[in-house]
Design a protein around this motif. Sequence first.
Motif, short mmCIF file in Angstrom:
data_model
loop_
_atom_site.label_atom_id
_atom_site.label_comp_id
_atom_site.label_asym_id
_atom_site.label_seq_id
_atom_site.Cartn_x
_atom_site.Cartn_y
_atom_site.Cartn_z
N ALA A 22 -6.80 -3.10 5.55
CA ALA A 22 -5.70 -2.73 4.65
C ALA A 22 -4.44 -3.51 4.99
N CYS A 26 -2.32 -5.61 2.42
CA CYS A 26 -0.97 -5.16 2.06
C CYS A 26 0.14 -6.01 2.68
N GLU A 31 2.34 0.52 4.40
CA GLU A 31 1.55 0.55 3.16
C GLU A 31 0.06 0.58 3.48
N ALA A 32 -0.35 -0.15 4.49
CA ALA A 32 -1.76 -0.15 4.89
C ALA A 32 -2.20 1.25 5.32
N VAL A 35 -2.77 3.31 2.21
CA VAL A 35 -4.01 2.93 1.53
C VAL A 35 -5.21 3.52 2.26
N PHE A 68 -6.31 -0.24 -2.74
CA PHE A 68 -5.23 -1.25 -2.68
C PHE A 68 -4.97 -1.86 -4.05
N GLU A 71 -3.36 0.58 -6.46
CA GLU A 71 -1.94 0.77 -6.12
C GLU A 71 -1.12 -0.42 -6.61
N ARG A 72 -1.64 -1.62 -6.49
CA ARG A 72 -0.94 -2.81 -6.97
C ARG A 72 -0.77 -2.79 -8.48
#
Length: 171
Positions: A22, A26, A31-32, A35, A68, A71-72
Motif C-alpha cells: 500500500a 500511495c 494513506e497506506a 488502505v 487503493f 479511493e483514487r
Amino acid sequence: MSWDAEFTHHFDRCADSMRFTAFLLCGNHHEAEDVVQSAFLKFYLAGPKPAQGGGLDAYLRQIVVRTFLAERRRVRWKREKLTDVMPEVPAAGSLSEDRLVVWKALSAVPAKQRATLVLRYWHDLGVEETAAALGCSVGTVKSNTSRGLKALRQRLGPEFGDLWQEVSRGA
C-alpha cells in the motif's frame, strides 16, 4: 480453526507486507495504513468462503490494490496540498538514496499504472495474475505496464535508466 482465529493468524503473518504494498501504491504511510485497514476489514467481512479456495495472499493483495484504486477514483479532485509540515520521509539509513528517488518518481505515475508496476515488478506477478488482481484484461495490463514504465523513465531521467527494475528486485 475458526474464521476469527484464521483471520488473526493471516493478519499477523502478512500485515507488514500489505502495508508496504500500500505504501508503494500511495506514497505515504498514513494513506497506506488507511488502505490496508479498509482492505483487512473487507477481507474479514468476506468471511471464510474465499479462504477455502486458498491463495489468501493473492486475494488480500487484490483487495488492497482495488481499495487503493477505488479511493483514487473517489477523491480524484484531491491533489497534493501545500502545508507548513515537511513530508514524511522513511528513517535515515533504512533505504538507499536510489530507492527514495524511485519511490518519489513512482508516486507521480498515474494510479492504475502505478498499481500495475507494483504488482508486476515488486510482487513479480505475471500479466495474467496482474489482470486478475486488477480486474482488467491482459491487454490493459500490458498497456499500463508500458505507459507506466515510460512515465517512470521520463520522471527519473536517463541517468537512472532501468533503476526501477533493480530496486523492485531488491538489488
